[in-house]
Design a protein around this motif. Sequence first.
Motif, PDB file in Angstrom:
ATOM      1  N   ALA A 329     -71.596  10.497  91.302  1.00 52.76           N
ATOM      2  CA  ALA A 329     -70.650  10.039  92.323  1.00 52.76           C
ATOM      3  C   ALA A 329     -69.394   9.422  91.708  1.00 52.76           C
ATOM      4  O   ALA A 329     -68.292   9.576  92.258  1.00 52.76           O
ATOM      5  N   GLY A 330     -69.546   8.735  90.580  1.00 50.28           N
ATOM      6  CA  GLY A 330     -68.400   8.068  89.965  1.00 50.28           C
ATOM      7  C   GLY A 330     -67.251   9.012  89.654  1.00 50.28           C
ATOM      8  O   GLY A 330     -66.092   8.742  90.042  1.00 50.28           O
ATOM      9  N   PRO A 331     -67.496  10.131  88.966  1.00 52.04           N
ATOM     10  CA  PRO A 331     -66.396  11.066  88.696  1.00 52.04           C
ATOM     11  C   PRO A 331     -65.762  11.648  89.955  1.00 52.04           C
ATOM     12  O   PRO A 331     -64.565  11.946  89.966  1.00 52.04           O
ATOM     13  N   VAL A 332     -66.557  11.818  91.020  1.00 48.30           N
ATOM     14  CA  VAL A 332     -65.983  12.319  92.279  1.00 48.30           C
ATOM     15  C   VAL A 332     -64.976  11.314  92.831  1.00 48.30           C
ATOM     16  O   VAL A 332     -63.840  11.665  93.196  1.00 48.30           O
ATOM     17  N   LEU A 333     -65.360  10.039  92.874  1.00 49.38           N
ATOM     18  CA  LEU A 333     -64.456   9.006  93.376  1.00 49.38           C
ATOM     19  C   LEU A 333     -63.270   8.818  92.439  1.00 49.38           C
ATOM     20  O   LEU A 333     -62.130   8.617  92.893  1.00 49.38           O
ATOM     21  N   ALA A 334     -63.521   8.893  91.135  1.00 51.11           N
ATOM     22  CA  ALA A 334     -62.416   8.792  90.177  1.00 51.11           C
ATOM     23  C   ALA A 334     -61.466   9.970  90.324  1.00 51.11           C
ATOM     24  O   ALA A 334     -60.247   9.826  90.143  1.00 51.11           O
ATOM     25  N   GLY A 335     -62.005  11.142  90.670  1.00 52.93           N
ATOM     26  CA  GLY A 335     -61.155  12.307  90.893  1.00 52.93           C
ATOM     27  C   GLY A 335     -60.238  12.109  92.089  1.00 52.93           C
ATOM     28  O   GLY A 335     -59.071  12.515  92.067  1.00 52.93           O
ATOM     29  N   LEU A 336     -60.754  11.485  93.144  1.00 59.84           N
ATOM     30  CA  LEU A 336     -59.913  11.168  94.294  1.00 59.84           C
ATOM     31  C   LEU A 336     -58.799  10.203  93.897  1.00 59.84           C
ATOM     32  O   LEU A 336     -57.648  10.344  94.332  1.00 59.84           O
ATOM     33  N   GLY A 337     -59.151   9.214  93.079  1.00 56.78           N
ATOM     34  CA  GLY A 337     -58.131   8.294  92.584  1.00 56.78           C
ATOM     35  C   GLY A 337     -57.090   9.003  91.736  1.00 56.78           C
ATOM     36  O   GLY A 337     -55.893   8.709  91.814  1.00 56.78           O
ATOM     37  N   TYR A 338     -57.548   9.963  90.945  1.00 58.47           N
ATOM     38  CA  TYR A 338     -56.637  10.737  90.094  1.00 58.47           C
ATOM     39  C   TYR A 338     -55.649  11.531  90.950  1.00 58.47           C
ATOM     40  O   TYR A 338     -54.456  11.605  90.644  1.00 58.47           O
ATOM     41  N   GLU A 339     -56.138  12.122  92.038  1.00 53.03           N
ATOM     42  CA  GLU A 339     -55.270  12.906  92.909  1.00 53.03           C
ATOM     43  C   GLU A 339     -54.217  12.032  93.580  1.00 53.03           C
ATOM     44  O   GLU A 339     -53.088  12.481  93.825  1.00 53.03           O
ATOM     45  N   GLN A 340     -54.551  10.795  93.856  1.00 61.04           N
ATOM     46  CA  GLN A 340     -53.630   9.906  94.552  1.00 61.04           C
ATOM     47  C   GLN A 340     -52.635   9.226  93.613  1.00 61.04           C
ATOM     48  O   GLN A 340     -51.470   9.037  93.974  1.00 61.04           O
ATOM     49  N   ALA A 341     -53.098   8.860  92.414  1.00 62.74           N
ATOM     50  CA  ALA A 341     -52.239   8.040  91.543  1.00 62.74           C
ATOM     51  C   ALA A 341     -52.272   8.460  90.084  1.00 62.74           C
ATOM     52  O   ALA A 341     -51.871   7.679  89.219  1.00 62.74           O
ATOM     53  N   GLY A 342     -52.744   9.671  89.797  1.00 63.63           N
ATOM     54  CA  GLY A 342     -52.783  10.123  88.419  1.00 63.63           C
ATOM     55  C   GLY A 342     -53.909   9.461  87.637  1.00 63.63           C
ATOM     56  O   GLY A 342     -54.828   8.855  88.225  1.00 63.63           O
ATOM     57  N   PRO A 343     -53.893   9.545  86.291  1.00 68.44           N
ATOM     58  CA  PRO A 343     -54.982   8.996  85.478  1.00 68.44           C
ATOM     59  C   PRO A 343     -55.272   7.527  85.745  1.00 68.44           C
ATOM     60  O   PRO A 343     -56.424   7.107  85.735  1.00 68.44           O
ATOM     61  N   ALA A 344     -54.233   6.730  86.013  1.00 68.11           N
ATOM     62  CA  ALA A 344     -54.467   5.310  86.297  1.00 68.11           C
ATOM     63  C   ALA A 344     -55.291   5.138  87.571  1.00 68.11           C
ATOM     64  O   ALA A 344     -56.058   4.177  87.705  1.00 68.11           O
TER      65      ALA A 344
END
Length: 366
Positions: A329-344
Amino acid sequence: MPLVLYLLAVAVFAQGSSEFMLAGLLPAIAAELGVTIAEAGLLTSAFAAGMVAGAPLMAAAGRRWPPRAALTAFLALFIAAHVTGALTDDFAVLLATRVAAALANAGFLAVALATVALLVPETARARALAVLLGGTTLALVAGVPAGAVLGEALGWRAALWAVAALAAPALAAVALAAPDRPAAAAPLRLGTELAVLKRPEVLHVLALGVLVNGGTFGAYTYLGALAGGRAALALALFGAGAFLGVAAAGRLADRHWRRLLAWGGPLLLAGWAALALAPGALLPLAPVLGALAFGTGSTLIGRIMAAARDAPTMGGSYATAALNVGATAGPVLAGLGYEQAGPAGSVLAAAALTAGAIALAALRRP
């Protein structure tokens, strides 16, 4: 520590290397087998899903076996899956081998975690778990990069052959040296062990494990994108810190686990926040974050095993499932964050998961 514990760690090292190393080889796999890169990405998802489902299923299937028989069977299946995957030209078969390898990996780790109770006294459990989980952190440091380099140089099949070859000596050693007696003369009924999951203290520490490990693997997945041309160095530094964090937790967690969790969570949250605000500081922060993330995570795994002590054959599967639910689940949520604000944004997602763990811990002491 008993020698067999280090032999189990070698097998965990091979399995951890397999779990992560194909991510960098997907373009080559897609080109050779005639699928898209997105379809090839299912190989990683299938392994993660197999780990989550496989931990309780495989532990339940082998719960009446002596640890030696169960560990040997799971490791033999793991090797066979890699040999089959290295030989096939059919993507569907390769995908099936990844599921089979994940099921075997999950079953092996669940039984290995439970077997620790047979090998060392309760006062040394955290240190023993650190040795075992050190195989996973060493996979991040050395196994995954080496597998990727080997795959790029000799083809993705070579990486699968290498994992099988690494696991083969561990199979022989486990077949000879693992404990040949069950955790109890007459295992508890499966329903009795599953009933442990109804206990609030068990559910609480399981949730903490999911959240902390979710943040860890979510951020780890996107560290390469954050690092740019320094990806290999950043990942190696994070892995080295992870190894040291697990080792330190192993030395301290038997007596001081409350302090480790009380300090580790807030410091980890501060570290993720600092990285999101100052991504240029990744290299100095990477080993610190690796140590905090895996030191805290491994302490929580120990607490899951302690909370589920009345489930001697299934407790290891609960810890394994919590670890891998977070890793899925962590990478999925981190991927959503990546789509919204890039690597940060992926690091901010990790910070949010860690903050959730801290808030949950404040509601009930683990």
